[in-house]
Scaffold this motif. Structure first.
Motif, short mmCIF file in Angstrom:
data_model
loop_
_atom_site.label_atom_id
_atom_site.label_comp_id
_atom_site.label_asym_id
_atom_site.label_seq_id
_atom_site.Cartn_x
_atom_site.Cartn_y
_atom_site.Cartn_z
N GLU A 7 43.76 32.82 -13.48
CA GLU A 7 43.95 33.67 -12.30
C GLU A 7 44.76 32.93 -11.23
N LYS A 46 42.28 41.21 -13.92
CA LYS A 46 41.09 40.48 -13.44
C LYS A 46 41.23 40.14 -11.96
N GLN A 49 40.53 43.28 -10.04
CA GLN A 49 39.09 43.56 -10.01
C GLN A 49 38.35 42.67 -9.01
#
Length: 119
Positions: A7, A46, A49
């Motif tokens: 990430e 991700k 989210q």
């Protein structure tokens, strides 16, 4: 907010380049770390989210909702809490003890400490 290494790769692209399409991010990460488009899109999702990235249509344009500094501060706090019992001085002592510091580095540390002493 905890962001994992993958990430952070996506976030680094956004922090360095500003808003980008998912396709652009995939191209950058494909070139730099060998990720496929599918992997990149999964990691972007991700980040969305976790509310680290906002996705805008049309064009799947990605926008960072958090700064590098915010994430750095949160993750540093986590390391201090988890590994040093919440004592930042122990983290600093560990960092200083790992290598010989130059006079310039010591002077910068003194300056940082003096700045915070005045607060």
């Amino acid at each position: 907010m905890k962001l994992f290494n993958g990430e952070l790769n996506v976030m680094d692209v956004l922090w360095d380049r500003g808003d980008c399409s998912a396709k652009e991010i995939a191209e950058v990460l494909g070139e730099t770390i060998g990720w496929s488009k599918t992997t990149t899109y999964t990691v972007i999702q991700k980040c969305v989210q976790k509310s680290a990235v906002e996705r805008r249509d049309p064009g799947y344009i990605c926008h960072a909702l958090v700064t590098r500094e915010e994430i750095g501060n949160e993750q540093t706090d986590e390391v201090i809490d988890r590994l040093y019992g919440g004592a930042p001085d122990l983290l600093v002592a560990s960092l200083i003890g790992r290598k010989k510091l130059s006079k310039e580095e010591i002077d910068r540390l003194r300056s940082v400490i003096e700045t915070y002493e005045g607060k």
